[in-house]
Design an enzyme around this catalytic site. Structure first.
Site, mmCIF file in Angstrom:
data_model
loop_
_atom_site.group_PDB
_atom_site.id
_atom_site.type_symbol
_atom_site.label_atom_id
_atom_site.label_comp_id
_atom_site.label_asym_id
_atom_site.label_seq_id
_atom_site.Cartn_x
_atom_site.Cartn_y
_atom_site.Cartn_z
ATOM 1 N N LYS A 28 -51.487 -13.859 -0.819
ATOM 2 C CA LYS A 28 -51.854 -14.589 -2.036
ATOM 3 C C LYS A 28 -51.403 -13.837 -3.290
ATOM 4 O O LYS A 28 -50.989 -14.461 -4.271
ATOM 5 C CB LYS A 28 -53.367 -14.829 -2.083
ATOM 6 C CG LYS A 28 -54.186 -13.553 -2.197
ATOM 7 C CD LYS A 28 -55.657 -13.824 -2.387
ATOM 8 C CE LYS A 28 -56.414 -12.509 -2.523
ATOM 9 N NZ LYS A 28 -57.840 -12.691 -2.732
ATOM 10 N N THR A 29 -51.460 -12.486 -3.273
ATOM 11 C CA THR A 29 -51.061 -11.720 -4.455
ATOM 12 C C THR A 29 -49.577 -11.913 -4.734
ATOM 13 O O THR A 29 -49.168 -12.094 -5.890
ATOM 14 C CB THR A 29 -51.375 -10.226 -4.267
ATOM 15 O OG1 THR A 29 -52.767 -10.072 -3.986
ATOM 16 C CG2 THR A 29 -51.032 -9.437 -5.516
ATOM 17 N N ASP A 229 -58.606 -15.660 -9.102
ATOM 18 C CA ASP A 229 -58.625 -15.175 -7.720
ATOM 19 C C ASP A 229 -60.063 -15.088 -7.221
ATOM 20 O O ASP A 229 -61.001 -14.971 -8.013
ATOM 21 C CB ASP A 229 -57.964 -13.791 -7.672
ATOM 22 C CG ASP A 229 -57.592 -13.378 -6.257
ATOM 23 O OD1 ASP A 229 -57.719 -14.213 -5.338
ATOM 24 O OD2 ASP A 229 -57.186 -12.221 -6.074
ATOM 25 N N GLU A 230 -60.239 -15.136 -5.902
ATOM 26 C CA GLU A 230 -61.559 -14.993 -5.265
ATOM 27 C C GLU A 230 -62.589 -15.953 -5.883
ATOM 28 O O GLU A 230 -63.718 -15.574 -6.196
ATOM 29 C CB GLU A 230 -62.066 -13.544 -5.392
ATOM 30 C CG GLU A 230 -61.106 -12.490 -4.877
ATOM 31 C CD GLU A 230 -61.003 -12.447 -3.357
ATOM 32 O OE1 GLU A 230 -61.768 -13.154 -2.693
ATOM 33 O OE2 GLU A 230 -60.153 -11.698 -2.853
ATOM 34 N N GLN A 260 -64.474 -15.511 3.360
ATOM 35 C CA GLN A 260 -64.713 -14.192 2.786
ATOM 36 C C GLN A 260 -65.760 -14.236 1.667
ATOM 37 O O GLN A 260 -65.801 -13.349 0.820
ATOM 38 C CB GLN A 260 -63.406 -13.598 2.260
ATOM 39 C CG GLN A 260 -62.372 -13.368 3.350
ATOM 40 C CD GLN A 260 -61.184 -12.565 2.865
ATOM 41 O OE1 GLN A 260 -61.264 -11.353 2.670
ATOM 42 N NE2 GLN A 260 -60.060 -13.238 2.670
ATOM 43 N N ARG A 622 -59.631 -6.272 7.770
ATOM 44 C CA ARG A 622 -59.152 -5.120 6.989
ATOM 45 C C ARG A 622 -58.097 -4.348 7.789
ATOM 46 O O ARG A 622 -57.326 -3.574 7.232
ATOM 47 C CB ARG A 622 -60.286 -4.151 6.659
ATOM 48 C CG ARG A 622 -61.431 -4.659 5.792
ATOM 49 C CD ARG A 622 -60.986 -5.427 4.584
ATOM 50 N NE ARG A 622 -60.900 -6.860 4.896
ATOM 51 C CZ ARG A 622 -60.216 -7.732 4.161
ATOM 52 N NH1 ARG A 622 -59.525 -7.329 3.115
ATOM 53 N NH2 ARG A 622 -60.192 -9.011 4.496
#
Length: 757
Positions: A28-29, A229-230, A260, A622
């Site tokens: 996504k980044t 974001d998020e 998440q 992770r």
């Protein structure tokens, strides 16, 4: 990075609302970065019209650097340092940016937020200090009965739900909430009097400013393109800020991953996705499901676990990465052994140990290892195991750099130099170092302050009129005032890094903080203070007072993750909640037991269990290459040993993705160590299991009454059932004893039938 078709679709959607549903590790980044580049390079959108919001300072820095690289320009160090550049920051840093801008152009009274431009931001310890004072001295309540931390929790929840002190009265349904209402009201008055705000206020007051039509219109014209974001982690103030800013042009792109969403306990509201779909029914929805981070086994397991949740938007992660190793499942007899196995695994997989053991090269370093746990309390055993192996580590949770006394004191001086109304920090520094201005004198000053509604500077300037103060106290306060005013003047001439050095020199702080310490302790204190100067030196190129203001803002917004130095060679330990924005080559997820993970409270709450499952999903994803999960059959919790059942999440894992970690060599080597230790003649003593049995008392009481003070760690003992052993750990009555016949047993040696040999 070459974007895949779904990423390209998200990149090219510029006008109108866009919902990007992005799985863990789905790039996504990279997508957002190339989207910004496309907007500027291909669509000729002015960089200053773009606003990007992230959830950590670390992520904001990374995004600034990536965008700069794509645009072939130098990345700005902070959000204030280049105007013709996208505004990239966290909700809180952007909130401060807006507040400073607005307060410089509009009178505070017109805004009705009771804040002036030289405001200070109270950190958690400052906040608790104020609340304790209110509870004890203004409401005359017992702080043990009404703990400040509990009251702070209720107040923070209220602010995150946009419930003001005035409206909190309607929330009262218990004696506790009545106290919260009274404390909340006085707390808000205290903040206004001190020109201060806490962390939650940053968002609340930013929202209040944006509700002024003229101000909102300015910012809607300024930032016509928004990326958030998020988005699943947004709370009520954040949702309304975004909705207001995007309200004119609707050019809003949000990144969402309900799998998440793990922060409901601090106000994150999953229903904001429902609000988004209601507010923007025409939004394009793009799913990013290809994972670029983890192996196939890890992704398959993550999908299997999260699929058990009924809520959320369904998606299926997939990857072209190799299968790599299966997930390793460590089942240890107890929590101490669990930690020891993990430490040994890390040690065995570092380059030097690997070469010594099997001659194979290995590019794994200590910093490639991340140990995760559900609760902070689990870190103790892990830390001890790493120390025993000589493995360098860092806990992202322990005492933070900015919480150390020497740092808090120097920041206290900087804050009162910046804002003389800051009563919390004025009390911190007025007698630091000691000037014999004792608590009684402070009480007198506080009484005058409340009675005449004046601030500390006004009181001290007229100190001769306070007759209740003894002459010696009055003299000491005047001496402090001379130092303080001198430092305020210096702050107009010196940038903040030089000002810190000046404070240390003028108040002789080094002599004070290092008094009575060893040479190593002195050096550590000085190193910390020098490091603070190093951090502050990045503001050397701007006006002195601006450097002070911006430095204090940065410090107020720093989190644990922002202090993690990725150049250092150490194992990182942290809670899963803290790990969300990380990825690592090797990850250990510990404590997979019901009541630990998932937590005890989720046993009767379906929504809580689903959040625990999302937390498990975050922990698993992770890992890039190797994932280890562990549990202990017996764990020391709340001063007792508990046999927790295996985590229910283990039943949700596809059997083909996991294999049990072989601990037989570890147990065998440990038993051999104890056997050789017990039979060693080095201390003039030797015995066998048979000798112990033959010498043991034939009849033992059901409950002994031993003198605990007669036992110590490493004492050799005998037990009628388990034979000879060594006390390897002793916490008053609770002992861990390594028996040759039964591995490690935990028992209360006051009542257990053991005798010292």
């Amino acid at each position: 990075m070459q974007l895949n078709p779904k990423q390209e679709e998200a990149k090219n959607k510029i006008e109108g609302p866009l919902l990007i549903i992005a799985g863990a590790g789905s790039g996504k980044t990279a997508t957002l970065t190339q989207r910004v580049n496309y907007m500027i390079s291909e669509k000729n959108i002015s960089p200053s019209n773009i606003l990007m919001v992230t959830f950590t300072n670390k992520a904001a820095r990374e995004m600034r650097e990536r965008v700069a690289k794509r645009l072939w320009v130098e990345a700005p160090r902070g959000m204030y340092q280049r105007w013709n550049y996208p505004l990239v920051g966290t909700f809180h840093s952007i909130g401060i940016f807006i507040l400073k801008d607005v307060l410089n152009r509009y009178p505070s009274e017109e805004l009705n937020i009771w804040l002036k431009k030289d405001f200070v931001i109270y950190d958690e310890s400052d906040k608790l200090s104020v609340l304790k004072w209110i509870i004890k001295n203004e409401l005359l309540l017992d702080e043990k009965e009404y703990p400040a931390r509990q009251i702070a929790f209720y107040i923070s929840n209220a602010k995150n739900a946009l419930v003001t002190a005035k409206w909190y009265e309607a929330e009262i349904d218990s004696a506790l909430k009545e106290v919260v209402f009274k404390v909340y009201t006085k707390y808000e008055q205290n903040l206004a009097n001190n020109n201060a705000m806490d962390f939650d206020d940053i968002l609340v007051k930013t929202l209040a400013c944006l509700r002024h039509p003229r101000i909102l219109d300015e910012y809607q014209e300024k930032y016509k393109y928004l990326m958030i974001d998020e988005y699943q982690d947004t709370n009520a103030p954040q949702y309304h800020i975004v909705k207001l800013l995007a309200g004119k042009y609707n050019n809003l792109a949000v990144v969402w991953d309900d799998a998440q969403s793990i922060y409901s306990w601090r106000g994150a509201d999953m229903s904001n996705i429902i609000n988004f779909r209601r507010d923007y029914p025409e939004a394009l929805i793009v799913k990013l499901e290809q994972n670029y981070r983890s192996t196939k086994n890890i992704i398959n397991w993550a999908n299997a676990v999260i699929a058990k949740n009924n809520s959320g938007i369904k998606k299926e992660l997939w990857t072209d990465n190799i299968e790599w190793k299966k997930i390793q499942y460590i089942v240890a007899p107890d929590d101490k052994t669990e930690a020891s196995i993990i430490a040994k695994n890390i040690q065995d997989n570092t380059p030097l140990t690997k070469l010594m053991n099997d001659g194979k090269e290995n590019n794994t370093s200590y910093s490639d290892n991340l140990i995760l746990y559900r609760t902070n309390a689990q870190s103790r055993q892990l830390e001890e195991a790493l120390m025993m192996k000589g493995i360098p580590y860092r806990v992202v949770w322990g005492q933070k750099f900015y919480d150390r006394k020497e740092i808090k004191d120097l920041l206290g001086y900087l804050r009162v130099i910046h804002n003389g109304n800051d009563v919390v920090n004025m009390k911190r520094v007025i007698n630091t170092p000691s000037r014999k201005i004792w608590a009684k004198s402070i009480e007198i000053l506080d009484r005058y302050k409340e009675s005449f509604e004046v601030n500390y500077p006004s009181l001290i300037e007229n100190i001769d009129e306070i007759e209740e103060l003894k002459p010696a106290a009055r003299k000491s306060i005047i001496e402090f005032w001379d130092i303080y005013t001198g430092l305020v003047h210096a702050s107009t001439q010196l940038v903040v890094s030089e000002l810190i050095s000046k404070i240390r020199e003028v108040v002789k702080y080094d002599d004070y903080i290092c008094d009575g310490l060893s040479e190593d302790e002195k050096n550590a204190k000085k190193d910390n203070m020098d490091e603070l100067i190093t951090v502050a030196s990045q503001y050397n190129g701007i006006e002195p007072r601006d450097s002070l203001s911006q430095f204090l803002e940065e410090v107020a917004l720093i989190t644990d993750m922002d202090t993690k130095d990725e150049r250092e060679e150490y194992v990182t330990l942290m809670t899963i909640h803290t790990s969300k924005w990380l990825e690592q080559k090797r990850v250990f997820v510990t404590g997979l037991e019901d009541s630990i993970f998932p937590s005890f409270r989720s046993s009767w709450d379906v929504a809580a269990l689903e959040e625990e499952r999302r937390l498990m999903y975050v922990a698993m994803t992770r890992a890039r290459e190797e994932l280890f999960i562990s549990r202990a059959k017996e764990r020391f919790v709340f001063w007792d040993y508990k046999n927790n059942p295996e985590s229910r999440f283990m039943k949700e894992i596809p059997a083909e993705t996991i294999e049990e970690y072989d601990i037989s060599d570890f147990v065998k080597s440990s038993n051999n160590l104890f056997n050789s230790w017990l039979s060693s003649p080095d201390n003039g003593w030797s015995f066998s299991f048979w000798n112990l049995w033959s010498n043991a008392t034939p009849k033992v009481k059901a409950q002994a009454n031993n003198d605990v003070t007669q036992f110590a760690r490493w004492d050799k003992v005998s037990h009628p059932k388990f034979g000879g052993g060594i006390i390897t750990s002793l916490n008053w009555e609770l002992a861990e004893i390594a028996f040759t016949s039964a591995w490690i047993k935990k028992m209360n040696i006051r009542i257990a039938p053991v005798r010292k040999i």
